[in-house]
Design a protein around this motif. Structure first.
Motif, mmCIF file in Angstrom:
data_model
loop_
_atom_site.group_PDB
_atom_site.id
_atom_site.type_symbol
_atom_site.label_atom_id
_atom_site.label_comp_id
_atom_site.label_asym_id
_atom_site.label_seq_id
_atom_site.Cartn_x
_atom_site.Cartn_y
_atom_site.Cartn_z
ATOM 1 N N ASN A 90 0.667 8.017 -6.811
ATOM 2 C CA ASN A 90 -0.376 8.458 -6.877
ATOM 3 C C ASN A 90 -0.332 9.768 -6.369
ATOM 4 O O ASN A 90 -1.470 10.734 -7.340
ATOM 5 C CB ASN A 90 -1.162 7.673 -5.301
ATOM 6 C CG ASN A 90 -3.020 7.989 -5.629
ATOM 7 O OD1 ASN A 90 -3.373 7.948 -7.172
ATOM 8 N ND2 ASN A 90 -3.627 8.048 -5.261
ATOM 9 N N ASN B 132 -4.960 1.297 -7.249
ATOM 10 C CA ASN B 132 -4.348 2.389 -8.015
ATOM 11 C C ASN B 132 -5.172 2.853 -8.645
ATOM 12 O O ASN B 132 -5.004 4.195 -8.570
ATOM 13 C CB ASN B 132 -2.705 1.994 -7.262
ATOM 14 C CG ASN B 132 -1.752 2.769 -6.609
ATOM 15 O OD1 ASN B 132 -1.944 3.191 -5.436
ATOM 16 N ND2 ASN B 132 -1.523 3.603 -6.842
ATOM 17 N N TYR C 277 -0.581 7.385 -15.424
ATOM 18 C CA TYR C 277 -0.251 7.675 -14.879
ATOM 19 C C TYR C 277 0.346 9.241 -15.632
ATOM 20 O O TYR C 277 0.521 10.066 -15.482
ATOM 21 C CB TYR C 277 0.519 7.965 -14.158
ATOM 22 C CG TYR C 277 0.232 7.655 -12.869
ATOM 23 C CD1 TYR C 277 -0.619 8.378 -11.638
ATOM 24 C CD2 TYR C 277 -0.032 6.290 -12.239
ATOM 25 C CE1 TYR C 277 -1.242 7.498 -10.943
ATOM 26 C CE2 TYR C 277 -0.040 5.173 -10.649
ATOM 27 C CZ TYR C 277 -1.048 6.644 -10.097
ATOM 28 O OH TYR C 277 -1.721 5.590 -9.032
#
Length: 476
Positions: A277, A316, A353
C-alpha cells in the motif's frame, strides 16, 4: 426417531403394544421393555426415553409412583398410562402427575395412532424451542448459568457428566450424520447446510471410526472439536469444529478432520500488504502469495485465515472495513478452493496497484442507485456481498459504498441488514417457522451471526421478539 419404553408386568400386553401400530412410520423407535415398575424406573434413568407406556398396577412400584419419581429426574419424559380398569380416579391422578393420556386395554389401533401423532407434533414444537434456547445460551453463555444450560440439554435427552464432558462435531453438507444407536447426542442447525452435533466425550473414538468407514454422501466436510468438561466451553468446541469441517476448502477433498492447534500467523501477510500500500511495488504481490502458499504447505492455513486474508485484501483495495464477509460459507460459496481465492486476490491486487481499476464515473445516471437497491431488494434472501453486487452490475465497490452513503445516508451493509431483519420480523410474526428457518430464509448464512445481529437491531432475541408480539396481538 422418538424413543419409546414399554412397561407392563404382562408380557403379552407388551407384545400387543409392539404390534398394534407401525411405530417406525409414525416416527418412533421402541428402545426397551420392562416388566415391573422398579425395572422400568432403572431403564428410564439409563435410557432417557421420550415416551413411556406404563401399566398402573405392577409389582414393586405402580405406574403412578413411577411417573412421580421419573418427574423428579427433570428429563422431559412423557407418559401414557395403560390399564384394564376404566376408572376415573386412576385417569385423574395420572393426568395430575403429567401423563399425556390414559388408554384402556385392550388397545385400539386408531386411539394409539392418534395419541402418538399428537405427541410427535408436540414434541417437534417443544424440541425446536429447546434447540433455539440452547443456541442462544451457547451464543451468550455469560448471560446464562451452567445449571440452566444443563437443564436444557437434559430436556433434549443429553445428560451431562463433568468427568466425561462433550465434543462438538460440525458437518458441512445436506445429509444428516449417521450416529450409531446408543450414542447420546444433540443436533442443532447452525447455518445453511451447516449442522452441529454435541456428542458425549467418551463416544468420540467410536463415532470417528464409524464415520471413517462410511462414504461421505452430500457432505463436504466433518470437523471434530476438542472435548470440553465445562458446558460453557461448548461454543469454542463448535467454532473449532467448524474451522476443521471447512478443511475441504484448503485441501480440495472431502474428509473428516480434528480441530488443530491455532491457525497460522498472518503478521507477515499484514506487513507485506502494508508495504504494498505504501510503495505500490507489484513484486510484493508475488511475495504475498508465496507466503500464503508456504503456510498452506505447512498445514498452518485454515478457513479462518482464508476469510481474514480475503477481508484484509478487499479492505486494502477498496478501504471498506464495514463490508466484510462474516461466515466461512460465504467464502466457500464464492470460491471452490483456496487456490481459486488466491488467484482472484492476486489479480485484484495487481489490477489495483499496477494497472489500476478504471474508476466509476463521478456522475452516473440517476437510475444507477435505484438499480443497486432493486437488485438488493430482489436478492437479499441469498448470499450477498458488496463485492458480488459490484461485479454483477459492473461497478467499483468503493463507488457503490460511497453512493449508498450519499443517497441513503447509510452503508450498503446497514441497508442490507435492515432489509433482512425486517423480513425476519415479518416471518416471526406471520409464520410458524423455527428461528433457524427464519434465519436462513432471511439471507443469513450463520445462525450465530443472525442471533447476534437480531438482538443488536431489536434489543431482544428473536424468540423473545416473537413471544412479545404474540402477547401484544392477543391483547387486541
Amino acid at each position: 426417531m422418538l424413543k419409546v419404553l414399554l412397561i407392563d408386568d404382562e408380557k403379552w400386553i407388551v407384545r400387543s403394544l409392539k404390534s398394534i401400530v407401525n411405530w417406525k412410520s409414525l416416527g418412533y423407535e421402541i428402545i426397551a421393555e420392562a416388566f415391573n415398575g422398579i425395572e422400568g424406573y432403572e431403564k428410564i434413568k439409563q435410557l432417557s426415553p421420550d415416551l413411556v407406556f406404563t401399566d398402573i398396577r405392577m409389582p414393586g412400584m405402580d405406574g403412578l409412583e413411577l411417573i412421580r419419581k421419573s418427574n423428579e429426574l427433570n428429563r422431559d419424559i412423557s407418559f401414557i398410562v395403560t390399564s384394564g380398569y376404566k376408572e376415573f380416579e386412576y385417569a385423574r391422578r395420572a393426568i395430575q402427575y403429567g401423563a399425556l393420556s390414559y388408554c384402556v386395554k385392550p388397545f385400539d389401533e386408531v386411539e394409539i395412532s392418534e395419541v402418538l401423532d399428537q405427541f410427535n407434533k408436540k414434541k417437534q414444537r417443544t424440541r425446536a424451542i429447546l434447540h433455539m434456547e440452547l443456541l442462544n445460551m451457547l451464543q451468550e453463555n455469560e448471560g446464562y448459568s451452567n445449571k440452566l444450560l444443563l437443564e436444557t440439554m437434559s430436556k433434549l435427552g443429553f445428560v451431562w457428566e463433568e468427568r466425561i464432558g462433550a465434543v462438538a462435531i460440525v458437518v458441512v453438507g445436506n445429509a444428516p450424520l449417521q450416529i450409531p444407536d446408543g450414542v447420546p447426542y444433540i443436533a442443532v442447525q447452525i447455518g445453511r447446510s451447516l449442522k452441529a452435533y454435541i456428542i458425549r466425550g467418551d463416544y468420540t473414538t467410536e463415532l470417528t471410526d464409524s464415520l471413517s468407514a462410511e462414504p461421505l454422501e452430500e457432505i463436504a466436510g466433518i470437523g471434530i472439536g476438542s472435548c470440553v468438561n465445562d458446558p460453557a466451553d461448548l461454543i469454542n468446541s463448535i467454532r473449532d469444529a467448524s474451522v476443521a469441517a471447512h478443511c475441504f476448502f484448503i485441501t480440495g477433498n472431502k474428509g473428516i478432520w480434528n480441530a488443530a492447534s491455532p491457525s497460522g500467523n498472518l503478521d507477515k501477510v499484514k506487513e507485506i500488504l502494508w508495504k504494498l500500500n505504501q510503495t505500490r511495488n507489484t513484486e510484493l504481490v508475488n511475495e504475498l502469495t508465496g507466503t500464503i502458499e508456504s503456510l498452506i504447505a505447512e498445514g498452518c492455513f485454515t478457513i479462518r485465515n482464508a476469510m481474514t486474508l480475503y477481508n484484509m485484501v478487499l479492505f486494502n483495495v477498496y478501504n471498506l472495513e464495514e463490508e466484510q464477509l462474516s461466515s466461512y460459507q460465504q467464502l466457500s460459496n464464492r470460491f471452490s478452493h483456496v487456490n481459486e481465492m488466491i488467484t482472484y486476490l492476486k489479480s485484484l491486487l495487481l489490477a489495483h496497484y499496477k494497472l489500476s481499476f478504471t474508476p466509476s464515473p463521478k456522475s452516473l445516471p440517476p437510475t444507477t442507485f435505484d438499480k443497486i437497491v432493486a437488485y438488493i431488494d430482489e436478492h437479499f434472501k441469498e448470499d450477498l456481498s458488496l463485492q458480488m453486487i459490484s461485479e454483477r452490475l459492473n461497478l467499483n465497490p468503493s463507488y457503490v459504498s460511497q453512493l449508498f452513503r450519499k443517497e441513503a445516508s447509510e452503508t450498503f451493509l446497514q441497508y442490507l441488514t435492515k432489509k433482512r431483519i425486517a423480513y425476519a420480523c415479518r416471518l416471526l410474526n406471520e409464520t410458524g417457522l423455527s428461528i433457524q428457518e427464519v434465519s436462513e430464509n432471511s439471507g443469513f448464512m450463520d445462525y450465530f451471526h443472525f442471533a447476534k445481529t437480531f438482538k443488536k437491531c431489536k434489543g431482544l432475541t428473536a424468540s423473545h421478539y416473537r413471544e412479545a408480539n404474540r402477547d401484544d396481538s392477543s391483547k387486541i
